[in-house]
Write an enzyme that holds these catalytic residues in place. Structure first.
Site, PDB file in Angstrom:
ATOM      1  N   LYS A  22      54.278  40.651  25.013  1.00 24.73           N
ATOM      2  CA  LYS A  22      53.727  40.722  23.652  1.00 24.73           C
ATOM      3  C   LYS A  22      53.348  39.319  23.159  1.00 24.73           C
ATOM      4  O   LYS A  22      52.278  39.121  22.593  1.00 24.73           O
ATOM      5  CB  LYS A  22      54.778  41.328  22.712  1.00 24.73           C
ATOM      6  CG  LYS A  22      54.443  41.120  21.240  1.00 24.73           C
ATOM      7  CD  LYS A  22      55.535  41.580  20.303  1.00 24.73           C
ATOM      8  CE  LYS A  22      56.647  40.621  20.058  1.00 24.73           C
ATOM      9  NZ  LYS A  22      56.493  39.667  18.952  1.00 24.73           N
ATOM     10  N   ASN A  23      54.237  38.346  23.385  1.00 29.16           N
ATOM     11  CA  ASN A  23      53.998  37.024  22.799  1.00 29.16           C
ATOM     12  C   ASN A  23      52.951  36.191  23.542  1.00 29.16           C
ATOM     13  O   ASN A  23      52.610  35.090  23.116  1.00 29.16           O
ATOM     14  CB  ASN A  23      55.320  36.264  22.640  1.00 29.16           C
ATOM     15  CG  ASN A  23      56.169  36.875  21.528  1.00 29.16           C
ATOM     16  OD1 ASN A  23      55.673  37.677  20.739  1.00 29.16           O
ATOM     17  ND2 ASN A  23      57.440  36.506  21.480  1.00 29.16           N
ATOM     18  N   CYS A 116      60.261  35.653   6.863  1.00 33.54           N
ATOM     19  CA  CYS A 116      60.584  37.009   7.279  1.00 33.54           C
ATOM     20  C   CYS A 116      62.082  37.106   7.414  1.00 33.54           C
ATOM     21  O   CYS A 116      62.806  36.141   7.163  1.00 33.54           O
ATOM     22  CB  CYS A 116      59.854  37.390   8.555  1.00 33.54           C
ATOM     23  SG  CYS A 116      60.422  36.512   9.974  1.00 33.54           S
ATOM     24  N   ARG A 121      59.745  30.834   7.978  1.00 33.13           N
ATOM     25  CA  ARG A 121      58.849  30.644   9.119  1.00 33.13           C
ATOM     26  C   ARG A 121      57.727  29.695   8.669  1.00 33.13           C
ATOM     27  O   ARG A 121      56.609  30.120   8.407  1.00 33.13           O
ATOM     28  CB  ARG A 121      58.259  31.978   9.600  1.00 33.13           C
ATOM     29  CG  ARG A 121      59.249  33.083   9.915  1.00 33.13           C
ATOM     30  CD  ARG A 121      59.940  32.943  11.237  1.00 33.13           C
ATOM     31  NE  ARG A 121      59.097  32.978  12.407  1.00 33.13           N
ATOM     32  CZ  ARG A 121      58.797  34.058  13.107  1.00 33.13           C
ATOM     33  NH1 ARG A 121      59.234  35.243  12.707  1.00 33.13           N
ATOM     34  NH2 ARG A 121      58.063  33.976  14.190  1.00 33.13           N
ATOM     35  N   ASP A 307      65.028  35.054  21.373  1.00 34.51           N
ATOM     36  CA  ASP A 307      64.651  36.471  21.353  1.00 34.51           C
ATOM     37  C   ASP A 307      65.582  37.348  22.198  1.00 34.51           C
ATOM     38  O   ASP A 307      65.421  38.569  22.252  1.00 34.51           O
ATOM     39  CB  ASP A 307      63.188  36.646  21.822  1.00 34.51           C
ATOM     40  CG  ASP A 307      62.210  36.061  20.818  1.00 34.51           C
ATOM     41  OD1 ASP A 307      62.604  35.834  19.665  1.00 34.51           O
ATOM     42  OD2 ASP A 307      61.035  35.828  21.190  1.00 34.51           O
ATOM     43  N   ARG A 399      57.268  47.318  17.269  1.00 29.89           N
ATOM     44  CA  ARG A 399      56.432  46.109  17.265  1.00 29.89           C
ATOM     45  C   ARG A 399      56.397  45.438  18.639  1.00 29.89           C
ATOM     46  O   ARG A 399      55.449  44.713  18.948  1.00 29.89           O
ATOM     47  CB  ARG A 399      56.963  45.106  16.239  1.00 29.89           C
ATOM     48  CG  ARG A 399      56.697  45.505  14.803  1.00 29.89           C
ATOM     49  CD  ARG A 399      57.073  44.374  13.872  1.00 29.89           C
ATOM     50  NE  ARG A 399      56.668  43.105  14.452  1.00 29.89           N
ATOM     51  CZ  ARG A 399      57.374  41.990  14.380  1.00 29.89           C
ATOM     52  NH1 ARG A 399      58.513  41.954  13.745  1.00 29.89           N
ATOM     53  NH2 ARG A 399      56.938  40.883  14.942  1.00 29.89           N
TER      54      ARG A 399
HETATM   55  N1  EPU Z   1      58.803  25.727  12.946  1.00 26.10           N
HETATM   56  C1  EPU Z   1      58.585  24.756  12.018  1.00 26.10           C
HETATM   57  N2  EPU Z   1      57.298  24.508  11.640  1.00 26.10           N
HETATM   58  C2  EPU Z   1      56.233  25.191  12.161  1.00 26.10           C
HETATM   59  C3  EPU Z   1      56.467  26.171  13.129  1.00 26.10           C
HETATM   60  C4  EPU Z   1      57.765  26.422  13.508  1.00 26.10           C
HETATM   61  O1  EPU Z   1      59.512  24.139  11.510  1.00 26.10           O
HETATM   62  O2  EPU Z   1      55.100  24.890  11.776  1.00 26.10           O
HETATM   63  C5  EPU Z   1      60.163  26.014  13.373  1.00 26.10           C
HETATM   64  C6  EPU Z   1      60.546  27.490  13.205  1.00 26.10           C
HETATM   65  O3  EPU Z   1      60.981  27.770  11.881  1.00 26.10           O
HETATM   66  C7  EPU Z   1      61.642  27.632  14.236  1.00 26.10           C
HETATM   67  C8  EPU Z   1      61.150  26.733  15.368  1.00 26.10           C
HETATM   68  O4  EPU Z   1      60.243  25.811  14.767  1.00 26.10           O
HETATM   69  O5  EPU Z   1      62.827  27.130  13.732  1.00 26.10           O
HETATM   70  C9  EPU Z   1      60.443  27.434  16.503  1.00 26.10           C
HETATM   71  O6  EPU Z   1      59.449  28.305  15.986  1.00 26.10           O
HETATM   72  P1  EPU Z   1      58.132  28.627  16.792  1.00 26.10           P
HETATM   73  O7  EPU Z   1      56.972  28.065  16.057  1.00 26.10           O
HETATM   74  O8  EPU Z   1      58.297  28.251  18.216  1.00 26.10           O
HETATM   75  O9  EPU Z   1      58.058  30.209  16.657  1.00 26.10           O
HETATM   76  P2  EPU Z   1      56.730  31.052  16.661  1.00 26.10           P
HETATM   77  O10 EPU Z   1      55.761  30.427  17.536  1.00 26.10           O
HETATM   78  O11 EPU Z   1      56.331  31.363  15.264  1.00 26.10           O
HETATM   79  C10 EPU Z   1      57.307  32.545  18.713  1.00 26.10           C
HETATM   80  C11 EPU Z   1      57.551  33.997  18.968  1.00 26.10           C
HETATM   81  C12 EPU Z   1      58.899  34.407  18.386  1.00 26.10           C
HETATM   82  C13 EPU Z   1      59.985  33.534  19.019  1.00 26.10           C
HETATM   83  C14 EPU Z   1      59.663  32.058  18.788  1.00 26.10           C
HETATM   84  C15 EPU Z   1      60.646  31.117  19.447  1.00 26.10           C
HETATM   85  C16 EPU Z   1      55.319  34.932  18.940  1.00 26.10           C
HETATM   86  C17 EPU Z   1      54.346  35.844  18.313  1.00 26.10           C
HETATM   87  N3  EPU Z   1      56.499  34.794  18.351  1.00 26.10           N
HETATM   88  O12 EPU Z   1      57.268  32.400  17.296  1.00 26.10           O
HETATM   89  O13 EPU Z   1      59.093  35.751  18.786  1.00 26.10           O
HETATM   90  O14 EPU Z   1      61.220  33.859  18.467  1.00 26.10           O
HETATM   91  O15 EPU Z   1      58.349  31.759  19.293  1.00 26.10           O
HETATM   92  O16 EPU Z   1      60.678  31.332  20.811  1.00 26.10           O
HETATM   93  O17 EPU Z   1      55.043  34.347  19.973  1.00 26.10           O
HETATM   94  C18 EPU Z   1      59.832  37.959  18.610  1.00 26.10           C
HETATM   95  O18 EPU Z   1      59.098  38.237  19.565  1.00 26.10           O
HETATM   96  O19 EPU Z   1      60.682  38.762  18.159  1.00 26.10           O
HETATM   97  C19 EPU Z   1      59.706  36.649  17.963  1.00 26.10           C
HETATM   98  C20 EPU Z   1      60.166  36.395  16.741  1.00 26.10           C
END
Ligand code: EPU
Length: 422
Positions: A22-23, A116, A121, A307, A399
């Site tokens: 999915k990701n 969320c 986020r 995850d 999802r």
């Molecule tokens: N963060 C920041 N600033 C940003 C972006 C992220 O501080 O601009 C922080 C976040 O709050 C978190 C950390 O950095 O503490 C890592 O977040 P990341 O940006 O890596 O998460 P994401 O890219 O939004 C993806 C997956 C998530 C998974 C995370 C971490 C997708 C669609 N989502 O989210 O998946 O938990 O990476 O591996 O790729 C799930 O599938 O259930 C899910 C939540």
């Protein structure tokens, strides 16, 4: 709304096929808009987040043909790079349109995704990255308004308090594909889904090196073409079935799965005493001996994935002894704790750590799903709990897990989906 009803106590046995990630699918579908040409993406899981992504592509003006696990996107008709609140509010992954829309249209207007249930986020790293490439960003009326005359390659350090960002790295990488000159993303996320996205972009004609390492280099090109691509298997889905096999004292073979995708998860499972072997590309997971409690800290890849935190916690609930599970990515991602405690677990929270006093038994109870992975943790717990577990609000599971009920039934679980009449 539907609920899941699980009669616990069945040993899982047999083989399971893992769906596409999915990701990976979400940013790759977003990346299709970088070109005017048609792309065909295969092995896309049929899950709600993908359906939302398809809706977004259509709302932008792309023609999309979605049949089974294949999505064909013809983005030639996109004129208006605007994503409204109505469509973005249901899925945070929609932020990954920022980079591609900006690269192709030099402007993008995307409703701010907000927080969320797993905690705040933020998108500061996404914004920092595209600003460094030369985008003007304003936040107005709940929208991120991005525009640029020209994106220019540069060196960008992309790290925050919680380390690298998966979608942040993806966004900046996509924006940089058509920027002038060279971009270096320092502290880039190394997750396999980022590598998958990068490989898709390379098939579109992007010049990218260093994928899978913390330093990714992108040499901008004038334009990208459409591409034909197949998504990698979902390591989080695979990990969930591995834990389900372990908790039910099962013997499960995961078909065509590359163990190296699991990073530290593999070591942690083996530390706990789960037998994991690979033969001809198939992975066999067995629990043959008593398991041991372990300490797990979630970290960016190749560290233990956040995850799979809830699912591992469910497993540790039935392993006698004290396990400590520390969340370093989303320190508030513990919505499953109170629900597991309703099932007889003994877990206390100390800041970003959960201290699990493992018991031998969990007992079935009505519980509520709160987010995708918390729900998966409750399913895993329900498989071993005595009696009936009823999980409500399972739209969260829809999802991200393709055919969850059918796959678990095939492995011998007693699980069904019912209308929740409460
Ligand atoms: N963060 C920041 N600033 C940003 C972006 C992220 O501080 O601009 C922080 C976040 O709050 C978190 C950390 O950095 O503490 C890592 O977040 P990341 O940006 O890596 O998460 P994401 O890219 O939004 C993806 C997956 C998530 C998974 C995370 C971490 C997708 C669609 N989502 O989210 O998946 O938990 O990476 O591996 O790729 C799930 O599938 O259930 C899910 C939540």
């Amino acid at each position: 709304m539907d609920k899941l009803v699980i009669e616990g106590g069945r040993r899982l046995e047999g083989t399971v096929e893992i769906s596409g990630a999915k990701n990976s699918s979400l940013p790759i579908l977003a990346a299709t808009v970088l070109s005017k040409e048609k792309s065909i993406i295969r092995n896309v899981p049929q899950v709600a987040d993908v359906f939302t992504m398809v809706k977004i592509l259509k709302s932008l003006g792309a023609k999309v043909l979605h049949t089974g696990n294949t999505v064909e996107v013809d983005p030639s008709g996109i004129r208006n790079p605007v994503l409204t609140y109505k469509i973005v509010s249901t899925m945070r992954g929609s932020i990954c349109f920022l980079g591609p829309l900006l690269a192709r249209f030099r402007s993008a207007q995307i409703s701010f995704p907000g927080g969320c249930v797993i905690g705040p986020r933020p998108i500061d790293l996404h914004i920092k990255g595209v600003k460094a490439l030369g985008a003007d960003i304003t936040l107005e009326h709940g929208y991120v308004l991005a525009k640029t005359k020209e994106l220019k390659g540069t060196r960008i350090y992309l790290g925050g308090a919680f380390g690298s960002s998966v979608l942040g790295t993806g966004n900046v990488m996509m924006a940089a594909t058509m920027a002038k000159g060279k971009t270096v993303i320092v502290n880039a996320a190394c997750e396999p889904e980022v590598v998958d996205l990068g490989n898709f972009l390379k098939k579109m004609g992007a010049k990218i090196s260093g994928l899978g390492s913390p330093s990714i280099e992108i040499e901008g090109v004038k334009k990208l073409s459409g591409a034909n691509y197949s998504i990698i298997p979902d390591r989080i889905e695979a990990g969930t079935y591995m834990i389900a096999a372990a908790i039910t004292k099962g013997d499960v073979t995961i078909k065509n799965f590359d163990l190296s995708l699991l990073g530290a998860m593999l070591d942690k499972m083996r530390d706990a005493g789960v037998s994991i072997t690979e033969k001809n590309g198939h992975v066999r997971v067995r629990r043959e001996k008593k398991l041991k409690p372990i300490s797990v800290t979630t970290l960016p890849y190749p560290g233990y994935p956040t995850d799979l935190q809830a699912q591992m916690m469910a497993l540790m609930c039935v392993v006698p002894g004290i396990s400590v599970i520390t969340e370093k990515i989303y320190p508030e991602r513990f919505m499953h704790v109170s629900e597991l405690n309703r099932m007889g677990a003994s877990i206390i929270l100390e800041g970003p750590s959960a201290i699990v006093s493992g018991n031998k038994k969990l007992s079935g109870a009505p519980v509520m799903a709160s987010d995708l992975r918390a729900s998966a943790g409750l399913v895993v717990a329900g498989l071993v709990a005595e009696g009936t577990t009823e999980i409500s609000r399972i739209y969260h599971l829809d999802r991200g897990y393709e055919n969850l009920v059918a796959k678990l039934q095939h492995l011998g679980a007693k699980i069904r989906r019912e209308k929740d009449l409460r």
